[in-house]
Design a protein around this motif. Structure first.
Motif, PDB file in Angstrom:
ATOM      1  N   GLU A 134       0.933  -0.999  -0.184  1.00 39.32           N
ATOM      2  CA  GLU A 134      -0.169   0.024   0.002  1.00 39.32           C
ATOM      3  C   GLU A 134       0.871   1.087   0.003  1.00 39.32           C
ATOM      4  O   GLU A 134       1.939   1.075   0.381  1.00 39.32           O
ATOM      5  N   ARG A 135       0.291   2.284  -0.263  1.00 36.22           N
ATOM      6  CA  ARG A 135       0.898   3.642  -0.374  1.00 36.22           C
ATOM      7  C   ARG A 135       1.703   3.699   0.927  1.00 36.22           C
ATOM      8  O   ARG A 135       0.827   4.094   1.847  1.00 36.22           O
ATOM      9  N   GLY A 199      -5.277   8.513  -7.914  1.00 32.59           N
ATOM     10  CA  GLY A 199      -5.535   7.282  -8.601  1.00 32.59           C
ATOM     11  C   GLY A 199      -5.582   6.186  -7.508  1.00 32.59           C
ATOM     12  O   GLY A 199      -5.018   6.271  -6.302  1.00 32.59           O
ATOM     13  N   THR A 200      -5.641   4.784  -8.004  1.00 36.23           N
ATOM     14  CA  THR A 200      -5.632   3.598  -6.954  1.00 36.23           C
ATOM     15  C   THR A 200      -4.019   3.499  -6.960  1.00 36.23           C
ATOM     16  O   THR A 200      -3.663   2.882  -7.998  1.00 36.23           O
ATOM     17  N   TYR A 201      -3.593   3.224  -5.745  1.00 39.74           N
ATOM     18  CA  TYR A 201      -2.215   2.892  -5.608  1.00 39.74           C
ATOM     19  C   TYR A 201      -1.993   1.262  -5.886  1.00 39.74           C
ATOM     20  O   TYR A 201      -2.783   0.522  -5.278  1.00 39.74           O
ATOM     21  N   SER A 202      -1.073   0.988  -6.371  1.00 37.66           N
ATOM     22  CA  SER A 202      -0.726  -0.512  -6.736  1.00 37.66           C
ATOM     23  C   SER A 202       0.994  -0.768  -6.556  1.00 37.66           C
ATOM     24  O   SER A 202       1.673   0.009  -7.051  1.00 37.66           O
ATOM     25  N   GLY A 203       1.262  -1.397  -5.475  1.00 40.36           N
ATOM     26  CA  GLY A 203       2.752  -1.546  -5.519  1.00 40.36           C
ATOM     27  C   GLY A 203       3.185  -2.192  -6.780  1.00 40.36           C
ATOM     28  O   GLY A 203       4.544  -1.634  -6.977  1.00 40.36           O
ATOM     29  N   GLY A 204       2.663  -2.859  -7.421  1.00 40.17           N
ATOM     30  CA  GLY A 204       3.299  -3.222  -8.608  1.00 40.17           C
ATOM     31  C   GLY A 204       3.634  -2.487  -9.463  1.00 40.17           C
ATOM     32  O   GLY A 204       4.589  -2.401 -10.610  1.00 40.17           O
ATOM     33  N   ALA A 205       2.687  -1.592  -9.818  1.00 39.20           N
ATOM     34  CA  ALA A 205       2.486  -0.323 -10.733  1.00 39.20           C
ATOM     35  C   ALA A 205       3.755   0.665 -10.219  1.00 39.20           C
ATOM     36  O   ALA A 205       4.497   1.165 -10.977  1.00 39.20           O
TER      37      ALA A 205
END
Length: 323
Positions: A134-135, A199-205
């Motif tokens: 998570e962020r 936006g929606t945080y993604s660890g992979g992104a």
């Protein structure tokens, strides 16, 4: 026999054959072995070296005679990695230093310590990596993946510039290597929101974005440090079966497990970039399996000069370094 160039390029574009242990095995058949002792007299710092690719990189460097410093967050894990390295390579010169690369204050402290005790440093491998679920922000207010993969390495490289310059010679430049990821091909350079606040945080992104930033940053630092006899490269290890993959991407590991590379196979190019003559004759190149690779598969994906300048400005402003 060396893999034909067109076959090698096809392996690279198809991903699975190129990034897996299959590609490594096919390409390795055509490689020349690195000369034993080729790194004797050279000091190389490796971040994130308590396990996985970092520890494998340190072992590979020590096997070639380098004096290696494991730069880690956890002293206990670092000492264990150093003990394992010495057991594998008796007599190896190995040290452990604690530094949280995501903390700009800690990077400054560590860099000052290195400058005080080392007359010269010949190599630096930026391997420390994270994939936050998570962020998360550091104490200094920066998104954790950005701080770990981009801001901390930028600051550490610039702060170590005097000792890297001292380690360079006309025939043997000092070398800085960024361990990026093939995942960077899925991301463009983020300029509007580098801290991933929208936006929606993604660890992979976040991981892919900052690995893209590393590749561009390596090119920018290559220009910045060229006059000091310092070359800067980036590379990606392919798909390696590391503790980070096991913890952050368990589903991926279950599917690709038989194809994953060992840590040593993933780390091979990072070691090679510190030792091989070819890597000292160029700078700002992106490598995989000891060969230059394109940073984009489509020309329209290339970063604009404005985007590249924005990344440099971000790093300078965030770290307080001079341009």
């Amino acid at each position: 026999m060396q893999l034909p160039r067109l076959v090698d390029a096809a392996f690279d574009r198809l991903v699975v054959p190129g990034y897996s242990r299959l590609g490594y095995a096919a390409r390795r058949a055509g490689w020349q072995a690195l000369r034993p002792g080729s790194l004797e007299g050279r000091t190389v710092l490796v971040t994130g070296a308590s396990g996985g690719l970092g520890a494998a990189t340190a072992r590979g460097l020590a096997a070639l005679g380098a004096r290696v410093e494991l730069v880690v967050r956890d002293r206990g894990r670092g000492d264990q990695a150093a003990d394992a390295l010495r057991a594998e390579h008796p007599g190896a010169a190995v040290g452990v230093a604690v530094c949280d690369v995501s903390s700009l204050a800690d990077v400054r402290r560590y860099a000052a310590e290195v400058r005080d005790r080392e007359a010269a440093v010949h190599g630096l491998v930026h391997n420390a990596g994270v994939m936050p679920p998570e962020r998360t922000e550091t104490a200094e207010g920066h998104e954790l993946a950005l701080a770990t993969h981009v801001l901390g390495p930028f600051l550490l490289t610039r702060e170590l510039r005097p000792v890297l310059r001292a380690g360079a010679s006309p025939t043997s430049p000092s070398r800085v290597v960024f361990v990026s990821s093939g995942g960077m091909y899925t991301a463009s350079l983020p300029t509007d929101d580098p801290e991933f606040r929208a936006g929606t945080y993604s660890g992979g992104a976040a991981y892919a974005r900052t690995k893209r930033m590393q590749v561009v940053l390596a090119e920018l630092l290559a220009d910045d440090l060229a006059s000091d006899g310092i070359v800067v490269h980036s590379m990606h290890p392919g798909w390696a079966d590391t503790p980070g993959v096991a913890s952050s991407m368990p589903a991926f590991r279950r599917v690709t497990g038989p194809l994953l590379r060992t840590d040593e196979q993933g780390a091979d190019t990072a070691v090679w970039l510190q030792a091989a003559a070819e890597a000292g004759h160029s700078t700002g190149v992106f490598w995989h399996d000891r060969a230059p690779r394109p940073t984009h598969y489509l020309p329209r994906g290339a970063e604009t000069p404005q985007a590249r300048a924005a990344l440099w400005t971000l790093c300078v402003d965030a770290t307080g370094e001079t341009a």
